[in-house]
Scaffold this motif. Sequence first.
Motif, PDB file in Angstrom:
ATOM      1  N   ILE A   1     -14.348   9.176 -13.276  1.00 33.44           N
ATOM      2  CA  ILE A   1     -15.154   8.095 -12.708  1.00 33.44           C
ATOM      3  C   ILE A   1     -14.722   7.923 -11.256  1.00 33.44           C
ATOM      4  CG2 ILE A   1     -15.859   5.686 -12.943  1.00 33.44           C
ATOM      5  CD1 ILE A   1     -14.964   5.803 -15.845  1.00 33.44           C
ATOM      6  N   LYS A   2     -15.604   8.213 -10.327  1.00 31.55           N
ATOM      7  CA  LYS A   2     -15.259   8.268  -8.917  1.00 31.55           C
ATOM      8  C   LYS A   2     -15.458   6.914  -8.227  1.00 31.55           C
ATOM      9  CE  LYS A   2     -14.503  12.797  -8.391  1.00 31.55           C
ATOM     10  NZ  LYS A   2     -13.266  13.373  -7.808  1.00 31.55           N
ATOM     11  N   ASN A   3     -14.629   6.689  -7.188  1.00 29.19           N
ATOM     12  CA  ASN A   3     -14.789   5.575  -6.248  1.00 29.19           C
ATOM     13  C   ASN A   3     -14.884   4.212  -6.940  1.00 29.19           C
ATOM     14  OD1 ASN A   3     -14.815   7.402  -4.059  1.00 29.19           O
ATOM     15  ND2 ASN A   3     -17.016   7.749  -4.358  1.00 29.19           N
ATOM     16  N   VAL A   4     -13.945   3.956  -7.845  1.00 34.59           N
ATOM     17  CA  VAL A   4     -13.847   2.642  -8.486  1.00 34.59           C
ATOM     18  C   VAL A   4     -13.137   1.698  -7.514  1.00 34.59           C
ATOM     19  CG1 VAL A   4     -12.949   1.352 -10.455  1.00 34.59           C
ATOM     20  CG2 VAL A   4     -13.759   3.702 -10.760  1.00 34.59           C
ATOM     21  N   ILE A   5     -13.723   0.545  -7.240  1.00 43.09           N
ATOM     22  CA  ILE A   5     -13.092  -0.425  -6.337  1.00 43.09           C
ATOM     23  C   ILE A   5     -11.842  -0.974  -7.007  1.00 43.09           C
ATOM     24  CG2 ILE A   5     -13.367  -2.602  -5.096  1.00 43.09           C
ATOM     25  CD1 ILE A   5     -16.321  -2.046  -4.895  1.00 43.09           C
ATOM     26  N   ASN A   6     -10.726  -0.846  -6.332  1.00 36.27           N
ATOM     27  CA  ASN A   6      -9.422  -1.206  -6.896  1.00 36.27           C
ATOM     28  C   ASN A   6      -9.099  -2.668  -6.593  1.00 36.27           C
ATOM     29  OD1 ASN A   6      -6.805  -1.369  -7.788  1.00 36.27           O
ATOM     30  ND2 ASN A   6      -5.978   0.131  -6.361  1.00 36.27           N
ATOM     31  N   MET A   7      -9.195  -3.522  -7.619  1.00 38.30           N
ATOM     32  CA  MET A   7      -8.853  -4.934  -7.447  1.00 38.30           C
ATOM     33  C   MET A   7      -7.616  -5.315  -8.251  1.00 38.30           C
ATOM     34  SD  MET A   7     -11.039  -6.044  -5.295  1.00 38.30           S
ATOM     35  CE  MET A   7     -10.593  -7.781  -5.376  1.00 38.30           C
ATOM     36  N   GLY A   8      -6.808  -4.318  -8.616  1.00 42.91           N
ATOM     37  CA  GLY A   8      -5.648  -4.612  -9.451  1.00 42.91           C
ATOM     38  C   GLY A   8      -4.312  -4.188  -8.889  1.00 42.91           C
ATOM     39  N   SER A   9      -4.286  -3.258  -7.912  1.00 41.81           N
ATOM     40  CA  SER A   9      -3.011  -2.764  -7.385  1.00 41.81           C
ATOM     41  C   SER A   9      -2.450  -3.706  -6.330  1.00 41.81           C
ATOM     42  CB  SER A   9      -3.198  -1.368  -6.788  1.00 41.81           C
ATOM     43  OG  SER A   9      -3.574  -0.440  -7.781  1.00 41.81           O
ATOM     44  N   TYR A  10      -1.113  -3.687  -6.205  1.00 42.83           N
ATOM     45  CA  TYR A  10      -0.434  -4.545  -5.229  1.00 42.83           C
ATOM     46  C   TYR A  10      -0.376  -3.888  -3.854  1.00 42.83           C
ATOM     47  CZ  TYR A  10       1.253  -6.711  -9.550  1.00 42.83           C
ATOM     48  OH  TYR A  10       1.333  -7.314 -10.777  1.00 42.83           O
ATOM     49  N   ASN A  11      -1.444  -3.251  -3.469  1.00 40.86           N
ATOM     50  CA  ASN A  11      -1.493  -2.541  -2.186  1.00 40.86           C
ATOM     51  C   ASN A  11      -1.948  -3.516  -1.102  1.00 40.86           C
ATOM     52  OD1 ASN A  11      -1.521  -0.433  -0.297  1.00 40.86           O
ATOM     53  ND2 ASN A  11      -3.610   0.147  -0.826  1.00 40.86           N
ATOM     54  N   TYR A  12      -1.137  -4.556  -0.854  1.00 42.80           N
ATOM     55  CA  TYR A  12      -1.569  -5.672  -0.027  1.00 42.80           C
ATOM     56  C   TYR A  12      -1.961  -5.261   1.394  1.00 42.80           C
ATOM     57  CZ  TYR A  12       0.420  -8.497  -3.785  1.00 42.80           C
ATOM     58  OH  TYR A  12       0.701  -9.048  -5.010  1.00 42.80           O
ATOM     59  N   LEU A  13      -1.172  -4.406   2.009  1.00 47.12           N
ATOM     60  CA  LEU A  13      -1.427  -4.043   3.404  1.00 47.12           C
ATOM     61  C   LEU A  13      -2.100  -2.681   3.550  1.00 47.12           C
ATOM     62  CD1 LEU A  13       1.836  -5.335   5.139  1.00 47.12           C
ATOM     63  CD2 LEU A  13      -0.400  -6.436   4.993  1.00 47.12           C
ATOM     64  N   GLY A  14      -2.413  -2.046   2.438  1.00 48.67           N
ATOM     65  CA  GLY A  14      -3.136  -0.779   2.496  1.00 48.67           C
ATOM     66  C   GLY A  14      -2.296   0.409   2.895  1.00 48.67           C
ATOM     67  N   PHE A  15      -0.964   0.337   2.751  1.00 53.35           N
ATOM     68  CA  PHE A  15      -0.113   1.469   3.115  1.00 53.35           C
ATOM     69  C   PHE A  15      -0.053   2.533   2.029  1.00 53.35           C
ATOM     70  CE2 PHE A  15       1.832  -1.538   6.246  1.00 53.35           C
ATOM     71  CZ  PHE A  15       1.609  -0.765   7.368  1.00 53.35           C
ATOM     72  N   ALA A  16      -0.645   2.290   0.866  1.00 54.06           N
ATOM     73  CA  ALA A  16      -0.790   3.338  -0.139  1.00 54.06           C
ATOM     74  C   ALA A  16      -1.991   4.182   0.270  1.00 54.06           C
ATOM     75  CB  ALA A  16      -0.988   2.723  -1.526  1.00 54.06           C
ATOM     76  N   GLU A  17      -1.724   5.247   0.999  1.00 52.46           N
ATOM     77  CA  GLU A  17      -2.793   6.032   1.612  1.00 52.46           C
ATOM     78  C   GLU A  17      -2.373   7.494   1.689  1.00 52.46           C
ATOM     79  OE1 GLU A  17      -3.284   4.283   5.446  1.00 52.46           O
ATOM     80  OE2 GLU A  17      -1.155   4.408   5.930  1.00 52.46           O
ATOM     81  N   THR A  18      -3.338   8.368   1.887  1.00 57.34           N
ATOM     82  CA  THR A  18      -3.062   9.807   1.976  1.00 57.34           C
ATOM     83  C   THR A  18      -3.572  10.411   3.283  1.00 57.34           C
ATOM     84  OG1 THR A  18      -5.128  10.237   0.769  1.00 57.34           O
ATOM     85  CG2 THR A  18      -3.093  10.141  -0.527  1.00 57.34           C
ATOM     86  N   GLU A  19      -3.820   9.574   4.266  1.00 57.06           N
ATOM     87  CA  GLU A  19      -4.312  10.063   5.556  1.00 57.06           C
ATOM     88  C   GLU A  19      -3.231  10.943   6.209  1.00 57.06           C
ATOM     89  OE1 GLU A  19      -5.763  10.823   9.186  1.00 57.06           O
ATOM     90  OE2 GLU A  19      -4.079   9.431   9.197  1.00 57.06           O
TER      91      GLU A  19
END
Length: 648
Positions: free
Chosen positions: A161-179
Motif C-alpha cells: 500500500i503506497k503513500n500512506v499518510i503517516n500520523m503515528g510516528s514520532y517524527n516531529y521535525l521530519g529528520f527521519a528521511e532518506t534524502e
Amino acid sequence: MANPSAVCNGHLHHHHHQKQNNLLKSGVCKKNGITKGMKKNGVSNGTLYKKTFIEHFEQAPMYVAVLTFVGFGVGTIFGYLRDFMRAWGLEKRNIAEEREQQKDFVPLYQDFENFYTRNLYMRIRDNWNRPICSVPGPQFDLMERVTDDYNWTFRFTGRTIKNVINMGSYNYLGFAETEPNALKTVTKELQKYGTGICSTRQEMGTLDKHVELEKLVAKFLGVDDAMVFGMGFATNSMNIPALVGKGCLILSDELNHTSLVLGARLSGATIRIFKHNNMQSLEKLLRDAIIYGQPRSRRAWRKIIILVEGIYSQRDKPSLELGSGAEAPAKLTTLGFILATAQVRIQMLERWHGADGQHGEGATGVFRGWVRSWTAGTQGELEILKKRDGLKKQGSRQGYSKDDERGMEGSIVRLPEIVSLKKKYKAYLYLDEAHSIGAVGATGRGVVEYFGMSPDDVDVLMGTFTKSFGAAGGYIAGKKDLVDFLRTHSHSAVYATSMCPPVAEQIIRAMKCLMGLDGTTQGLQRVRQLGKNTRYFRRRLHEMGFIIYGNDDSPVVPLLLYMPGKIGAFARRMLEKNIGVVVVGFPATPITESRARFCVSAAHTREMLDTVLNALDELGDFLQLKYSRYSKSSHPELYEETRFELED
C-alpha cells in the motif's frame, strides 16, 4: 526525624483567603460552565508562567460512558460464551495450551489475563503491528496482510500500500528521511567506522564521535556536560538506579513512562505516586515526606527526587500502581471496571443534585463516601473517581472546569510550579524530555525553553534521540559532577554497548541543523512549522466537534473514540483512505477513554493535514464521534460582562 517546620517556608504556602487572589491573578474564570483562560497585563496564569498555558480535557456526554460500559459488557458475555464453546469442542481452540505433561504445573500465566486478549483484543488485532517497508517519514509504504481466521494469524499478499499518510510516528521535525544530500555525512561515517562498536563505554567503546556528540548536546541544552547512551529506554531504566537507592524517596507522576517506572523499581527506593500534573497532590507528598521521614525509623530521607516527563504521550499507570507479575492485569480489569462504573453513577448523581457544590452533598456525597471507604485498601492509587476538593491549578483548562485525574496524553508538565515546589522542599528534579526535546520551545530546546526557565532549575535533564532527531539512543545532562558520577556508576556505561557511529553522526547532523551550525535556518524553520501544524490541526479538530486532550502546543494529539467497537472501525476506515493512525484502548487507557493518537510532524504539508482532516470530518459523522459540546467557533467570542463567577 525530619524537621516539620520546613513545610511553612517558601512561596507556595497559600491560605484560603489567598486563593481567590491567585485565581484573579491567573485569569481563571467561569462562564457557562466552561473554564476560560484570560490574560492580564501581559502575564498569564500567575507570576510563575510567562505565557498562556491552556489544556483541554472535556468530559464525554453521559450516554457515551454508559454505551461504552455496555459495549465492554456485551463483549465480555460473548467472550465467556465462546470460552464455553471452546471447552466443549464446539469451536476451534486457537490459543496456546499447556502440554499434557505439565497439566499439574503452576500455570505460566493466569487464564483471566488471557481472557481479554483472546476474546476482545483479538477482534481488533489487525489494527496493530502493521509492518511498513519504507522510511517512516510524512508518508510510508505498508505491507498488505489479510487474515483467514479472525485475526489469529496473518498472511502477506505480496502487495504494498503506497503513500500512506503517516500520523503515528514520532517524527516531529521530519529528520527521519532518506534524502541523499541530507545523509551524506552519515554515509561517510558509516564507511569510516562501520556499523557497530562491540564494546562498552568504559572499555573500548568511546569514540571521538561520542565525545563530539556529548559536547554538542551540552552546548545545545546550555549545561556543563552530557553523556549519551545507545538506547533511550535504558537511559531511564539503567541510570535512575545509579542516582537513588535504599533510603531514598521517589515521587513519580502517575502517568510516567514505563522506562521511568522500571528505573524507579530497580533502584530499591521507596516510590510514591502523585496525581498527574496535580501540584496539590505533589506538595502533600513532599510535606509528609519532610515531616514524617522514612516509615518506622522516622529518619530523614537520604534524597527526595521528583520524576516527571516534558510531554506525556503514553499511559503506563498500572505498572507502578498494581505491582508486577500476573496479578496486575487481573486487578486492573476487575477493580478498574467496578470503580469506573461507580464513577458513572457519581456523574449521574452530580447532574441530578448539582455538581457545583452549591446544593450540598446529598446523595452524591453519601455515595461518594461509600465508594472512597470501599476503595481504601487500594491505597488510593486505583481510585479514578473525580474529587471535588476545590484544588484548582494556575493554568487554565477549556471545556472542563474540575481537576481531571484520568490519563491525559498530550499534556505538558507544569514545570514552573514543580520547580517552585522542588526549591521549597529541597528536593531533586528528574525531567524526561523524550517527547518534548526538539518539539517545543522557540528553538526546540524542550519544555525548559518553552516556559522560559533556566536549565539550572532542573537537576537531571534526560532526553532521547528517537523522536525529533530521527535516530536512536538518549542522553543525561546537567552539572559536570553529575555526569562524571554516571560515567563511573551508570549500568549503561559499564555493561551496554556504545552508540554506533552512524547513529551518532545522524544526531550531530540534526542537532547542528537545529542550532544553525550548518549555516542555514532550516532547523528553526522546522521547529516553527511543527508549531504551526500542531496548532492548525488541533484548532480544526476543535471546530469539527471532536473531543481532544492535551496542550495546544503539544504535537501529540489524542482524539477520543470511547466505545470499543469504534476502535477497529476507525483505524480500518482511515487505512482505506490511505491514512495510518495509532489507536489505543483499555487497559492502556482508562476503560471509558479509548482514543486515536495523532503525532503531528513538521514534514506534514498543509495538503496532507487537510486530507486527514477531511477524512476525519467524514468519518466523525459516519461513526458518530463528534461528542464535544464546546466546539470552537471560527468567530471570536465577545464578552460584555465585567464580573465573572470564580471557582472555589
